[in-house]
Design an enzyme around this catalytic site. Structure first.
Site, mmCIF file in Angstrom:
data_model
loop_
_atom_site.group_PDB
_atom_site.id
_atom_site.type_symbol
_atom_site.label_atom_id
_atom_site.label_comp_id
_atom_site.label_asym_id
_atom_site.label_seq_id
_atom_site.Cartn_x
_atom_site.Cartn_y
_atom_site.Cartn_z
ATOM 1 N N GLY A 8 0.800 -1.224 0.000
ATOM 2 C CA GLY A 8 0.000 0.000 0.000
ATOM 3 C C GLY A 8 0.828 1.268 0.000
ATOM 4 N N SER A 11 0.230 5.923 -1.466
ATOM 5 C CA SER A 11 -0.098 7.175 -0.771
ATOM 6 C C SER A 11 -0.018 6.950 0.735
ATOM 7 C CB SER A 11 -1.514 7.652 -1.142
ATOM 8 O OG SER A 11 -2.486 6.716 -0.684
ATOM 9 N N GLY A 14 1.849 4.258 3.918
ATOM 10 C CA GLY A 14 2.785 3.389 3.221
ATOM 11 C C GLY A 14 3.845 4.167 2.474
ATOM 12 N N SER A 127 -5.458 -0.075 13.265
ATOM 13 C CA SER A 127 -6.095 1.230 13.461
ATOM 14 C C SER A 127 -6.434 1.439 14.929
ATOM 15 C CB SER A 127 -7.379 1.329 12.637
ATOM 16 O OG SER A 127 -8.069 2.539 12.934
ATOM 17 N N TYR A 140 -15.339 -2.039 9.290
ATOM 18 C CA TYR A 140 -13.901 -1.735 9.174
ATOM 19 C C TYR A 140 -13.199 -2.035 10.495
ATOM 20 C CZ TYR A 140 -9.673 1.143 8.945
ATOM 21 O OH TYR A 140 -8.366 1.593 9.000
#
Length: 249
Positions: A8, A11, A14, A127, A140
């Site tokens: 990833g 952008s 990453g 996260s 998510y």
């Protein structure tokens, strides 16, 4: 000279992590679903490879092309905020396919070489929403919480083989494309039952003046996970993530 493979990298976290390790003399394999050579400064120590974490052949080809990987960073992911009732099973599967199963698949492809060498580090970026319940991101959050649980068990399995496994938990960042991508996947704002609730919830989030996370915070947390054997299993990244982690204790 150690080699790091990061998923990833087109952008956000990453891309900044790839830049961070390049600046510190590492060999960097920056993988992207759609490779771009212009995102990072040219370097003999940089390779950009195509990698779609949801495609088994893509994973196999990227890992074979990479060769020896000293550190793996599973960073690829996306969000699609919506009330659970309005979230299609197709979207739920897509969230788990990338955020959870993608991480597992890449890890499973790289782990054998680390185990055989008796060395290596795996860093899974999840996260800070896993620290406390929030509306609109339930699926998510579940996908990322599953990675936390899987990683905790993997850490215990891999340690006897000399492989360290760590979790980096970023907070909310206005510097990345994540919010923009998540906004593109937003569903339910015009819904008769949930529309007003969503508008109020989003307004509260947008009006928040609390601390946030910079992309450099995440890159530094990944650096710590990769280079500091004494780093804890869970590493919050960003002022808001640190605050939420403290509140969750």
């Amino acid at each position: 000279m150690p080699t790091i493979l990061i998923t990833g990298c087109s952008s956000g976290f990453g891309l900044e992590t790839a830049r961070h390790f390049l600046e510190r003399g590492w060999q960097v394999i920056a993988t992207m679903r759609t490779p771009r050579e212009d995102l990072l400064p040219p370097s003999a120590r940089l390779r950009v490879l195509q990698l779609d974490v949801t495609d088994a052949n893509s994973i196999r080809q990227a890992v074979e092309a990479a060769g020896t990987i000293d550190v793996l960073v599973n960073n690829a992911g996306f969000g699609a905020p919506a009330p659970f009732e309005l979230t299609s099973m197709e979207t739920m599967r897509a969230l788990f396919r990338t955020n959870t199963f993608g991480t597992m698949a890449v890890t499973q492809a790289v782990l054998p070489q680390m185990r055989e060498r008796q060395s290596g580090v795996i860093v899974n970026v999840t996260s800070s929403v896993t620290y406390k319940p929030l509306p609109l991101v339930g699926v998510y959050r579940a996908a990322k919480a599953a990675v936390n649980a899987f990683t905790e068990s993997l850490a215990a399995e891999a340690e006897p083989f000399g492989v360290r496994v760590r979790i980096v938990l970023p907070g909310s960042s206005g510097e990345t494309n994540f919010r923009e991508t998540a906004r593109a996947g937003l569903r339910g704002i015009e819904d008769e039952a949930y529309g007003e609730f969503m508008k109020q919830a989003i307004a509260r989030m947008m009006a928040s003046t609390g601390p946030g996370t910079r992309a450099t915070d995440v890159a530094e947390a990944v650096w710590r996970a990769a280079t500091d054997a004494s780093a804890p299993l869970h590493i919050p990244a960003g002022a808001d993530a640190l605050q939420w982690a403290a509140e969750a204790r």
